[in-house]
Design a protein around this motif. Structure first.
Motif, PDB file in Angstrom:
ATOM      1  N   GLU A  51     -12.708 -88.532 -83.793  1.00 54.37           N
ATOM      2  CA  GLU A  51     -14.052 -89.003 -83.498  1.00 54.37           C
ATOM      3  C   GLU A  51     -14.760 -89.360 -84.787  1.00 54.37           C
ATOM      4  O   GLU A  51     -14.666 -88.647 -85.778  1.00 54.37           O
ATOM      5  CB  GLU A  51     -14.826 -87.918 -82.754  1.00 54.37           C
ATOM      6  N   ALA A  52     -15.443 -90.489 -84.773  1.00 53.73           N
ATOM      7  CA  ALA A  52     -16.238 -90.932 -85.912  1.00 53.73           C
ATOM      8  C   ALA A  52     -17.544 -91.491 -85.372  1.00 53.73           C
ATOM      9  O   ALA A  52     -17.549 -92.535 -84.702  1.00 53.73           O
ATOM     10  CB  ALA A  52     -15.500 -91.994 -86.716  1.00 53.73           C
ATOM     11  N   GLY A  53     -18.617 -90.790 -85.613  1.00 51.88           N
ATOM     12  CA  GLY A  53     -19.913 -91.230 -85.095  1.00 51.88           C
ATOM     13  C   GLY A  53     -19.929 -91.194 -83.584  1.00 51.88           C
ATOM     14  O   GLY A  53     -19.635 -90.176 -82.969  1.00 51.88           O
ATOM     15  N   THR A  54     -20.236 -92.324 -82.979  1.00 50.83           N
ATOM     16  CA  THR A  54     -20.299 -92.396 -81.515  1.00 50.83           C
ATOM     17  C   THR A  54     -19.023 -92.957 -80.899  1.00 50.83           C
ATOM     18  O   THR A  54     -18.970 -93.225 -79.703  1.00 50.83           O
ATOM     19  CB  THR A  54     -21.495 -93.274 -81.072  1.00 50.83           C
ATOM     20  N   THR A  55     -17.980 -93.123 -81.716  1.00 51.57           N
ATOM     21  CA  THR A  55     -16.718 -93.683 -81.241  1.00 51.57           C
ATOM     22  C   THR A  55     -15.622 -92.623 -81.283  1.00 51.57           C
ATOM     23  O   THR A  55     -15.530 -91.860 -82.230  1.00 51.57           O
ATOM     24  CB  THR A  55     -16.311 -94.895 -82.108  1.00 51.57           C
ATOM     25  N   MET A  56     -14.793 -92.595 -80.254  1.00 56.23           N
ATOM     26  CA  MET A  56     -13.678 -91.658 -80.185  1.00 56.23           C
ATOM     27  C   MET A  56     -12.397 -92.416 -79.877  1.00 56.23           C
ATOM     28  O   MET A  56     -12.405 -93.385 -79.115  1.00 56.23           O
ATOM     29  CB  MET A  56     -13.905 -90.600 -79.118  1.00 56.23           C
ATOM     30  N   TYR A  57     -11.306 -91.955 -80.483  1.00 55.68           N
ATOM     31  CA  TYR A  57      -9.982 -92.530 -80.277  1.00 55.68           C
ATOM     32  C   TYR A  57      -9.090 -91.427 -79.728  1.00 55.68           C
ATOM     33  O   TYR A  57      -9.092 -90.309 -80.244  1.00 55.68           O
ATOM     34  CB  TYR A  57      -9.448 -93.045 -81.618  1.00 55.68           C
ATOM     35  N   MET A  58      -8.351 -91.725 -78.666  1.00 59.87           N
ATOM     36  CA  MET A  58      -7.380 -90.781 -78.115  1.00 59.87           C
ATOM     37  C   MET A  58      -6.066 -91.509 -77.923  1.00 59.87           C
ATOM     38  O   MET A  58      -6.035 -92.676 -77.536  1.00 59.87           O
ATOM     39  CB  MET A  58      -7.843 -90.220 -76.773  1.00 59.87           C
ATOM     40  N   ALA A  59      -4.975 -90.807 -78.190  1.00 61.50           N
ATOM     41  CA  ALA A  59      -3.643 -91.370 -77.981  1.00 61.50           C
ATOM     42  C   ALA A  59      -2.758 -90.323 -77.334  1.00 61.50           C
ATOM     43  O   ALA A  59      -2.965 -89.118 -77.509  1.00 61.50           O
ATOM     44  CB  ALA A  59      -3.041 -91.824 -79.307  1.00 61.50           C
ATOM     45  N   GLY A  60      -1.765 -90.797 -76.599  1.00 66.57           N
ATOM     46  CA  GLY A  60      -0.849 -89.873 -75.961  1.00 66.57           C
ATOM     47  C   GLY A  60       0.259 -90.606 -75.235  1.00 66.57           C
ATOM     48  O   GLY A  60       0.472 -91.804 -75.429  1.00 66.57           O
ATOM     49  N   LYS A  61       0.970 -89.862 -74.406  1.00 67.33           N
ATOM     50  CA  LYS A  61       2.091 -90.387 -73.630  1.00 67.33           C
ATOM     51  C   LYS A  61       1.817 -90.181 -72.149  1.00 67.33           C
ATOM     52  O   LYS A  61       1.511 -89.075 -71.711  1.00 67.33           O
ATOM     53  CB  LYS A  61       3.380 -89.651 -73.984  1.00 67.33           C
ATOM     54  N   LEU A  62       1.936 -91.271 -71.400  1.00 73.02           N
ATOM     55  CA  LEU A  62       1.917 -91.192 -69.947  1.00 73.02           C
ATOM     56  C   LEU A  62       3.370 -91.095 -69.502  1.00 73.02           C
ATOM     57  O   LEU A  62       4.195 -91.926 -69.890  1.00 73.02           O
ATOM     58  CB  LEU A  62       1.284 -92.441 -69.340  1.00 73.02           C
ATOM     59  N   ASN A  63       3.685 -90.091 -68.732  1.00 70.89           N
ATOM     60  CA  ASN A  63       5.060 -89.879 -68.282  1.00 70.89           C
ATOM     61  C   ASN A  63       5.232 -90.427 -66.875  1.00 70.89           C
ATOM     62  O   ASN A  63       4.548 -90.013 -65.947  1.00 70.89           O
ATOM     63  CB  ASN A  63       5.400 -88.387 -68.326  1.00 70.89           C
ATOM     64  N   GLY A  64       6.158 -91.402 -66.749  1.00 71.78           N
ATOM     65  CA  GLY A  64       6.440 -92.031 -65.469  1.00 71.78           C
ATOM     66  C   GLY A  64       7.757 -91.545 -64.902  1.00 71.78           C
ATOM     67  O   GLY A  64       8.436 -90.713 -65.493  1.00 71.78           O
ATOM     68  N   LYS A  65       8.149 -92.122 -63.758  1.00 73.61           N
ATOM     69  CA  LYS A  65       9.379 -91.676 -63.095  1.00 73.61           C
ATOM     70  C   LYS A  65      10.631 -92.038 -63.874  1.00 73.61           C
ATOM     71  O   LYS A  65      11.614 -91.328 -63.834  1.00 73.61           O
ATOM     72  CB  LYS A  65       9.450 -92.213 -61.670  1.00 73.61           C
ATOM     73  N   SER A  66      10.611 -93.158 -64.624  1.00 75.62           N
ATOM     74  CA  SER A  66      11.821 -93.551 -65.340  1.00 75.62           C
ATOM     75  C   SER A  66      11.637 -93.661 -66.850  1.00 75.62           C
ATOM     76  O   SER A  66      12.617 -93.794 -67.568  1.00 75.62           O
ATOM     77  CB  SER A  66      12.343 -94.887 -64.796  1.00 75.62           C
TER      78      SER A  66
ATOM     79  N   HIS B 214       3.053 -89.422 -63.651  1.00 74.49           N
ATOM     80  CA  HIS B 214       2.816 -88.095 -63.094  1.00 74.49           C
ATOM     81  C   HIS B 214       2.200 -87.112 -64.080  1.00 74.49           C
ATOM     82  O   HIS B 214       1.781 -86.028 -63.674  1.00 74.49           O
ATOM     83  CB  HIS B 214       4.108 -87.517 -62.514  1.00 74.49           C
ATOM     84  N   SER B 215       2.109 -87.478 -65.375  1.00 73.97           N
ATOM     85  CA  SER B 215       1.489 -86.561 -66.326  1.00 73.97           C
ATOM     86  C   SER B 215       1.112 -87.293 -67.609  1.00 73.97           C
ATOM     87  O   SER B 215       1.483 -88.450 -67.813  1.00 73.97           O
ATOM     88  CB  SER B 215       2.421 -85.387 -66.641  1.00 73.97           C
ATOM     89  N   PHE B 216       0.386 -86.587 -68.460  1.00 72.13           N
ATOM     90  CA  PHE B 216      -0.090 -87.129 -69.726  1.00 72.13           C
ATOM     91  C   PHE B 216      -0.025 -86.038 -70.776  1.00 72.13           C
ATOM     92  O   PHE B 216      -0.364 -84.892 -70.508  1.00 72.13           O
ATOM     93  CB  PHE B 216      -1.539 -87.610 -69.564  1.00 72.13           C
ATOM     94  N   ASP B 217       0.431 -86.399 -71.980  1.00 68.57           N
ATOM     95  CA  ASP B 217       0.452 -85.486 -73.122  1.00 68.57           C
ATOM     96  C   ASP B 217      -0.403 -86.083 -74.227  1.00 68.57           C
ATOM     97  O   ASP B 217      -0.085 -87.158 -74.743  1.00 68.57           O
ATOM     98  CB  ASP B 217       1.886 -85.283 -73.632  1.00 68.57           C
ATOM     99  N   LEU B 218      -1.478 -85.411 -74.586  1.00 66.53           N
ATOM    100  CA  LEU B 218      -2.357 -85.860 -75.664  1.00 66.53           C
ATOM    101  C   LEU B 218      -1.668 -85.612 -76.999  1.00 66.53           C
ATOM    102  O   LEU B 218      -1.179 -84.513 -77.260  1.00 66.53           O
ATOM    103  CB  LEU B 218      -3.680 -85.102 -75.615  1.00 66.53           C
ATOM    104  N   THR B 219      -1.591 -86.636 -77.849  1.00 68.36           N
ATOM    105  CA  THR B 219      -0.960 -86.484 -79.162  1.00 68.36           C
ATOM    106  C   THR B 219      -1.954 -86.595 -80.305  1.00 68.36           C
ATOM    107  O   THR B 219      -1.696 -86.073 -81.390  1.00 68.36           O
ATOM    108  CB  THR B 219       0.148 -87.538 -79.375  1.00 68.36           C
ATOM    109  N   SER B 220      -3.089 -87.271 -80.094  1.00 68.17           N
ATOM    110  CA  SER B 220      -4.050 -87.453 -81.173  1.00 68.17           C
ATOM    111  C   SER B 220      -5.432 -87.700 -80.593  1.00 68.17           C
ATOM    112  O   SER B 220      -5.575 -88.349 -79.561  1.00 68.17           O
ATOM    113  CB  SER B 220      -3.640 -88.644 -82.043  1.00 68.17           C
ATOM    114  N   GLN B 221      -6.424 -87.149 -81.289  1.00 64.70           N
ATOM    115  CA  GLN B 221      -7.811 -87.359 -80.872  1.00 64.70           C
ATOM    116  C   GLN B 221      -8.680 -87.320 -82.123  1.00 64.70           C
ATOM    117  O   GLN B 221      -8.618 -86.359 -82.892  1.00 64.70           O
ATOM    118  CB  GLN B 221      -8.233 -86.272 -79.892  1.00 64.70           C
TER     119      GLN B 221
END
Length: 126
Positions: free
Chosen positions: A87-102, A78-85
């Motif tokens: 970028e290096a050149g043409t590549t990007m890395y993103m990390a976070g938490k997907l929040n589910g029902k349980s 039901h939601s997402f929290d971005l924790t890290s982003q």
């Protein structure tokens, strides 16, 4: 000559804003748990890892979209929290938490710039 340089400078400036405009859209699609919108940013083929399943390399965009939609539905994402982003050149890395029902799930995305827009080439959820 000055007008040509001014127009060229403005064109490059506007293109740089367009280049970054899709990243907030990807984040918003994750925040709203919209798997269809997220899959719109998939590259033609990508690597996909879902909880409790083996990593699938070079899965087609459509199959990956179906698998992600099923996971979002089953997990009640039901939601997402971005924790890290980063970028290096043409590549990007993103990390976070997907929040589910349980529970919450860690998610990492690897994107590359292709034809002026970011495309997801790897998504790992655990």
């Amino acid at each position: 000559m000055k007008h040509l340089l001014l127009i060229l400078g403005l064109g490059i400036g506007f293109m740089s804003f367009t280049y970054q405009s899709d990243v907030p859209e990807i984040i918003n699609a994750l925040k709203s748990a919209n798997a269809e919108a997220v899959s719109g940013y998939f590259d033609s083929y990508l690597d996909l890892t879902l909880p409790g399943k083996e990593e699938v390399k070079n899965i087609g965009k459509n199959q990956a979209g179906i698998a992600l939609k099923q996971f979002f539905s089953d997990a009640g994402v039901h939601s997402f929290d971005l924790t890290s982003q980063r970028e290096a050149g043409t590549t990007m890395y993103m990390a976070g938490k997907l929040n589910g029902k349980s529970r919450s799930y860690n998610v990492t995305l690897l994107l590359r710039n292709k034809e002026g827009r970011h495309q997801i080439i790897s998504i790992r959820i655990n």
